[in-house]
Write a protein that holds these residues in place. Structure first.
Motif, PDB file in Angstrom:
ATOM      1  N   GLN A   1       1.247  -1.399  -0.501  1.00 25.58           N
ATOM      2  CA  GLN A   1      -0.121   0.340  -0.653  1.00 25.58           C
ATOM      3  C   GLN A   1       0.772   1.442  -0.046  1.00 25.58           C
ATOM      4  OE1 GLN A   1      -2.491   1.779  -0.805  1.00 25.58           O
ATOM      5  NE2 GLN A   1      -4.068   0.649   0.185  1.00 25.58           N
ATOM      6  N   VAL A   2       0.299   2.386  -0.481  1.00 28.91           N
ATOM      7  CA  VAL A   2       0.856   3.559  -0.796  1.00 28.91           C
ATOM      8  C   VAL A   2       1.269   3.957   0.953  1.00 28.91           C
ATOM      9  CG1 VAL A   2       1.408   6.139  -1.597  1.00 28.91           C
ATOM     10  CG2 VAL A   2       0.315   4.089  -2.881  1.00 28.91           C
ATOM     11  N   GLN A   3       1.798   4.411   1.068  1.00 32.59           N
ATOM     12  CA  GLN A   3       2.766   5.410   2.425  1.00 32.59           C
ATOM     13  C   GLN A   3       3.097   6.414   1.704  1.00 32.59           C
ATOM     14  OE1 GLN A   3       4.567   3.128   5.534  1.00 32.59           O
ATOM     15  NE2 GLN A   3       3.518   1.728   4.564  1.00 32.59           N
ATOM     16  N   LEU A   4       2.734   7.428   2.548  1.00 35.11           N
ATOM     17  CA  LEU A   4       3.314   8.992   2.925  1.00 35.11           C
ATOM     18  C   LEU A   4       3.742   9.274   4.242  1.00 35.11           C
ATOM     19  CD1 LEU A   4       0.770  10.519   0.800  1.00 35.11           C
ATOM     20  CD2 LEU A   4       2.137   9.978   0.198  1.00 35.11           C
ATOM     21  N   THR A   5       4.779  10.210   4.285  1.00 37.34           N
ATOM     22  CA  THR A   5       5.783  10.338   5.169  1.00 37.34           C
ATOM     23  C   THR A   5       6.363  11.641   5.485  1.00 37.34           C
ATOM     24  OG1 THR A   5       6.934   7.936   5.394  1.00 37.34           O
ATOM     25  CG2 THR A   5       7.603   9.672   6.481  1.00 37.34           C
ATOM     26  N   GLU A   6       5.581  11.835   6.457  1.00 37.10           N
ATOM     27  CA  GLU A   6       6.282  13.842   6.727  1.00 37.10           C
ATOM     28  C   GLU A   6       6.886  14.326   6.878  1.00 37.10           C
ATOM     29  OE1 GLU A   6       2.656  16.240   7.328  1.00 37.10           O
ATOM     30  OE2 GLU A   6       1.562  14.039   6.253  1.00 37.10           O
ATOM     31  N   SER A   7       7.443  15.570   7.559  1.00 37.37           N
ATOM     32  CA  SER A   7       8.642  15.897   8.288  1.00 37.37           C
ATOM     33  C   SER A   7       8.362  17.327   8.010  1.00 37.37           C
ATOM     34  CB  SER A   7       9.464  15.090   8.427  1.00 37.37           C
ATOM     35  OG  SER A   7      10.171  15.273   7.027  1.00 37.37           O
ATOM     36  N   GLY A   8       9.229  18.099   9.009  1.00 40.96           N
ATOM     37  CA  GLY A   8       9.189  19.666   9.262  1.00 40.96           C
ATOM     38  C   GLY A   8       8.355  20.453   9.871  1.00 40.96           C
ATOM     39  N   GLY A   9       7.527  20.221  10.618  1.00 40.27           N
ATOM     40  CA  GLY A   9       7.159  21.235  11.357  1.00 40.27           C
ATOM     41  C   GLY A   9       7.842  21.144  12.059  1.00 40.27           C
ATOM     42  N   GLY A  10       7.313  22.571  13.119  1.00 35.75           N
ATOM     43  CA  GLY A  10       7.960  22.889  14.724  1.00 35.75           C
ATOM     44  C   GLY A  10       7.652  24.012  14.555  1.00 35.75           C
ATOM     45  N   SER A  11       8.260  24.734  15.973  1.00 32.59           N
ATOM     46  CA  SER A  11       7.642  26.155  16.058  1.00 32.59           C
ATOM     47  C   SER A  11       8.215  27.137  16.253  1.00 32.59           C
ATOM     48  CB  SER A  11       7.354  26.128  17.833  1.00 32.59           C
ATOM     49  OG  SER A  11       7.545  27.061  18.306  1.00 32.59           O
ATOM     50  N   VAL A  12       7.726  28.196  15.975  1.00 34.88           N
ATOM     51  CA  VAL A  12       8.466  28.838  15.529  1.00 34.88           C
ATOM     52  C   VAL A  12       7.706  30.698  15.309  1.00 34.88           C
ATOM     53  CG1 VAL A  12       9.423  28.400  12.886  1.00 34.88           C
ATOM     54  CG2 VAL A  12       7.546  29.119  12.512  1.00 34.88           C
ATOM     55  N   GLN A  13       8.183  31.162  15.397  1.00 37.59           N
ATOM     56  CA  GLN A  13       7.602  32.791  15.672  1.00 37.59           C
ATOM     57  C   GLN A  13       7.020  33.327  14.210  1.00 37.59           C
ATOM     58  OE1 GLN A  13       7.964  34.971  18.706  1.00 37.59           O
ATOM     59  NE2 GLN A  13       8.950  32.591  19.175  1.00 37.59           N
ATOM     60  N   ALA A  14       6.047  34.244  14.760  1.00 32.72           N
ATOM     61  CA  ALA A  14       5.445  35.073  13.473  1.00 32.72           C
ATOM     62  C   ALA A  14       6.923  35.600  12.933  1.00 32.72           C
ATOM     63  CB  ALA A  14       4.601  35.791  13.838  1.00 32.72           C
ATOM     64  N   GLY A  15       7.050  35.262  11.039  1.00 36.39           N
ATOM     65  CA  GLY A  15       7.105  35.718   9.927  1.00 36.39           C
ATOM     66  C   GLY A  15       8.437  34.896   9.541  1.00 36.39           C
ATOM     67  N   GLU A  16       9.178  34.482  10.175  1.00 40.27           N
ATOM     68  CA  GLU A  16      10.301  32.642  10.182  1.00 40.27           C
ATOM     69  C   GLU A  16       9.250  32.103   9.413  1.00 40.27           C
ATOM     70  OE1 GLU A  16      12.384  33.058  14.078  1.00 40.27           O
ATOM     71  OE2 GLU A  16      11.062  31.295  13.835  1.00 40.27           O
ATOM     72  N   SER A  17      10.133  31.352   8.927  1.00 35.82           N
ATOM     73  CA  SER A  17       9.933  29.980   7.530  1.00 35.82           C
ATOM     74  C   SER A  17       9.698  28.547   8.358  1.00 35.82           C
ATOM     75  CB  SER A  17      10.513  29.762   6.558  1.00 35.82           C
ATOM     76  OG  SER A  17      10.443  31.410   6.202  1.00 35.82           O
ATOM     77  N   LEU A  18       9.218  28.146   7.168  1.00 32.84           N
ATOM     78  CA  LEU A  18       9.137  26.504   7.393  1.00 32.84           C
ATOM     79  C   LEU A  18       9.399  25.805   6.393  1.00 32.84           C
ATOM     80  CD1 LEU A  18       7.103  25.889  11.201  1.00 32.84           C
ATOM     81  CD2 LEU A  18      10.138  25.663  10.482  1.00 32.84           C
ATOM     82  N   ARG A  19       9.711  24.656   6.039  1.00 38.12           N
ATOM     83  CA  ARG A  19       9.141  24.137   5.263  1.00 38.12           C
ATOM     84  C   ARG A  19       8.874  22.346   5.645  1.00 38.12           C
ATOM     85  NH1 ARG A  19      13.918  22.473  -0.096  1.00 38.12           N
ATOM     86  NH2 ARG A  19      14.570  21.358   2.200  1.00 38.12           N
ATOM     87  N   LEU A  20       7.481  21.898   4.714  1.00 42.30           N
ATOM     88  CA  LEU A  20       7.730  20.407   4.549  1.00 42.30           C
ATOM     89  C   LEU A  20       7.939  19.614   3.874  1.00 42.30           C
ATOM     90  CD1 LEU A  20       4.142  21.828   6.910  1.00 42.30           C
ATOM     91  CD2 LEU A  20       6.306  21.546   7.510  1.00 42.30           C
ATOM     92  N   SER A  21       8.394  18.400   3.893  1.00 43.22           N
ATOM     93  CA  SER A  21       8.437  17.771   3.292  1.00 43.22           C
ATOM     94  C   SER A  21       7.306  16.466   2.979  1.00 43.22           C
ATOM     95  CB  SER A  21       9.965  17.185   3.702  1.00 43.22           C
ATOM     96  OG  SER A  21      10.203  16.301   3.670  1.00 43.22           O
ATOM     97  N   CYS A  22       7.036  15.775   2.112  1.00 38.62           N
ATOM     98  CA  CYS A  22       6.265  14.881   2.381  1.00 38.62           C
ATOM     99  C   CYS A  22       6.906  13.151   1.285  1.00 38.62           C
ATOM    100  CB  CYS A  22       4.972  15.085   1.202  1.00 38.62           C
ATOM    101  SG  CYS A  22       3.927  13.123   1.596  1.00 38.62           S
TER     102      CYS A  22
END
Length: 125
Positions: A1-22
């Motif tokens: 079966q197809v599986q999706l694995t994601e990462s990249g979340g976190g806690s940041v301050q307003a105005g900052e950036s994050l990149r999530l991956s799957c």
């Protein structure tokens, strides 16, 4: 079966950036439609961005100009680049995928049979 694995979340301050991956496994040559959803407790999941099988992108109005969905050439990994994050972007982010035939409404979670486990994004002021 197809599986999706994601990462990249976190806690940041307003105005900052994050990149999530799957990342999807196993590898397949079939073209998928990819999407990112987010959920806040007490509310239904909201479609954030979609990258369809033809490479076309769609975004919810609240993230246009700030978020970008993209993928690698092998179509194994899909990213959600989130810039200028706001407090209201806080939520659990899920990646989702659909194989042919594709569902007509991009922002309906019922149209995606494959889902990641979710990753928490917390934005504080």
């Amino acid at each position: 079966q197809v599986q999706l694995t994601e990462s990249g979340g976190g806690s940041v301050q307003a105005g900052e950036s994050l990149r999530l991956s799957c990342t999807v496994t196993p590898y397949t040559t079939e073209s998928y439609t990819w999407a990112w959803f987010r959920q806040v407790p007490g509310k239904e999941r909201e479609g954030v961005a979609q990258l369809d099988y033809a490479g076309r992108t769609t975004y919810v109005d609240s993230v246009k100009g700030r978020f970008t969905i993209s993928q690698d050439n092998a179509k194994i990994t899909t990213w959600l680049q989130m810039n200028t994050l706001k407090v209201e972007d806080t939520g659990i982010y899920y990646c989702a995928a659909d194989d042919p035939p594709y569902y007509s409404n991009w922002d309906r979670d019922s149209g995606y049979p494959y889902w990641g486990q979710g990753t928490q994004v917390t934005v504080s002021s």
